[in-house]
Scaffold this motif. Structure first.
Motif, mmCIF file in Angstrom:
data_model
loop_
_atom_site.group_PDB
_atom_site.id
_atom_site.type_symbol
_atom_site.label_atom_id
_atom_site.label_comp_id
_atom_site.label_asym_id
_atom_site.label_seq_id
_atom_site.Cartn_x
_atom_site.Cartn_y
_atom_site.Cartn_z
ATOM 1 N N VAL A 68 0.846 -1.197 0.000
ATOM 2 C CA VAL A 68 0.000 0.000 0.000
ATOM 3 C C VAL A 68 0.877 1.241 0.000
ATOM 4 O O VAL A 68 1.962 1.266 0.594
ATOM 5 C CB VAL A 68 -0.968 0.015 1.206
ATOM 6 C CG1 VAL A 68 -1.987 -1.100 1.076
ATOM 7 C CG2 VAL A 68 -0.215 -0.102 2.520
ATOM 8 N N LEU A 69 0.390 2.282 -0.666
ATOM 9 C CA LEU A 69 1.141 3.535 -0.753
ATOM 10 C C LEU A 69 0.186 4.650 -1.128
ATOM 11 O O LEU A 69 -0.961 4.395 -1.531
ATOM 12 C CB LEU A 69 2.261 3.433 -1.788
ATOM 13 C CG LEU A 69 1.807 3.063 -3.214
ATOM 14 C CD1 LEU A 69 2.603 3.859 -4.238
ATOM 15 C CD2 LEU A 69 2.035 1.568 -3.440
ATOM 16 N N TRP A 70 0.673 5.891 -1.019
ATOM 17 C CA TRP A 70 -0.160 7.046 -1.269
ATOM 18 C C TRP A 70 0.650 8.104 -2.032
ATOM 19 O O TRP A 70 1.773 8.438 -1.655
ATOM 20 C CB TRP A 70 -0.653 7.650 0.047
ATOM 21 C CG TRP A 70 -1.327 6.639 0.906
ATOM 22 C CD1 TRP A 70 -2.650 6.298 0.888
ATOM 23 C CD2 TRP A 70 -0.710 5.790 1.897
ATOM 24 N NE1 TRP A 70 -2.893 5.300 1.802
ATOM 25 C CE2 TRP A 70 -1.723 4.966 2.430
ATOM 26 C CE3 TRP A 70 0.601 5.650 2.361
ATOM 27 C CZ2 TRP A 70 -1.470 4.021 3.421
ATOM 28 C CZ3 TRP A 70 0.862 4.710 3.329
ATOM 29 C CH2 TRP A 70 -0.171 3.922 3.861
ATOM 30 N N PHE A 71 0.031 8.630 -3.083
ATOM 31 C CA PHE A 71 0.618 9.767 -3.793
ATOM 32 C C PHE A 71 -0.014 11.040 -3.281
ATOM 33 O O PHE A 71 -1.242 11.130 -3.128
ATOM 34 C CB PHE A 71 0.410 9.630 -5.302
ATOM 35 C CG PHE A 71 1.594 9.020 -5.998
ATOM 36 C CD1 PHE A 71 2.481 9.806 -6.713
ATOM 37 C CD2 PHE A 71 1.826 7.657 -5.906
ATOM 38 C CE1 PHE A 71 3.577 9.240 -7.336
ATOM 39 C CE2 PHE A 71 2.925 7.070 -6.533
ATOM 40 C CZ PHE A 71 3.802 7.878 -7.252
ATOM 41 N N HIS A 72 0.834 12.033 -3.014
ATOM 42 C CA HIS A 72 0.382 13.302 -2.454
ATOM 43 C C HIS A 72 0.249 14.365 -3.539
ATOM 44 O O HIS A 72 0.660 14.161 -4.677
ATOM 45 C CB HIS A 72 1.368 13.770 -1.387
ATOM 46 C CG HIS A 72 1.356 12.934 -0.150
ATOM 47 N ND1 HIS A 72 0.949 13.428 1.070
ATOM 48 C CD2 HIS A 72 1.689 11.633 0.055
ATOM 49 C CE1 HIS A 72 1.045 12.466 1.987
ATOM 50 N NE2 HIS A 72 1.498 11.374 1.384
ATOM 51 N N GLY A 73 -0.312 15.488 -3.147
ATOM 52 C CA GLY A 73 -0.442 16.623 -4.043
ATOM 53 C C GLY A 73 -0.952 17.815 -3.280
ATOM 54 O O GLY A 73 -1.196 17.740 -2.068
#
Length: 207
Positions: free
Chosen positions: A198-203
């Motif tokens: 699992v991972l998350w891309f930020h912005g």
């Protein structure tokens, strides 16, 4: 004279509708996207191997330092960016860029380490969203990669509150991408072990 807020809101909405100022919609933002066979069996085994360099920890609920057993019961290992893991980070970035053509979010970078989550007999993660306080507030897209063979476990379904997920593949190497504000859960594992990356891309923060 008392102001009726709801009347004013209705009047404003009607005026805006007449002016055609309502932005164009995007139905994709309310649902996950999934693609099977993105990672090979060999790549999934390598991801698990990379995670074994890190000490296993109990999974946390949100960014709270204390584990909340009523919400989550799982173990995690982290994968940081190294020359050995660079291929994985590069592939995940390409996957997110492709998926974001549907969501059209303003994305930055992958600022958190990757997590390999393990759910054994009874393990689960109750309903939650991936956006939270502080560094979690800028998460835009969440990604989950199936690292276990479907036959290795029972239960452990990734479900979304507002979407029928019966047709999302649980096959090894499947990638699921979804907006981080969608409520989702992992149902209890009743047999075997379920592993996922699992991972998350930020912005920039949502406006």
């Amino acid at each position: 004279r008392q102001t009726n807020f709801f009347s004013r809101l209705t009047e404003t909405t009607v005026k805006n509708r007449k002016r055609k100022t309502h932005p164009a919609g995007n139905n994709y933002v309310s649902q996950p996207s999934a693609q099977a066979n993105v990672f090979s069996r060999k790549e999934c085994a390598e991801i698990i191997r990379l995670s074994e360099f890190c000490k296993e920890q109990e999974g946390m609920a949100g960014n709270k330092p204390k584990v909340i057993r009523l919400t989550r019961d799982s173990r995690i290992r982290r994968i940081s960016l190294t020359p050995e893991s660079k291929w994985l980070f590069d592939k995940l970035k390409a996957i997110v860029i492709a998926a974001n053509k549907y969501y059209n979010f303003k994305l930055g970078s992958l600022t958190e380490s990757l997590q390999v989550a393990s759910y054994t007999d009874g393990g689960f993660y109750d309903w939650h969203i991936d956006i939270g306080e502080n560094e979690m507030s800028t998460r835009k897209l969440s990604i989950s990669v199936q690292l276990s063979e479907q036959s290795d476990y029972d239960g452990g379904d990734l479900e979304f509150l507002s979407f029928d997920t019966r047709h999302i593949s649980k096959e090894l190497g499947t990638v699921i991408v979804f907006p981080s504000f969608l409520s989702h859960r992992v149902t209890p594992v009743t047999r075997g072990t379920r592993r996922s990356l699992v991972l998350w891309f930020h912005g920039p923060a949502f406006q």
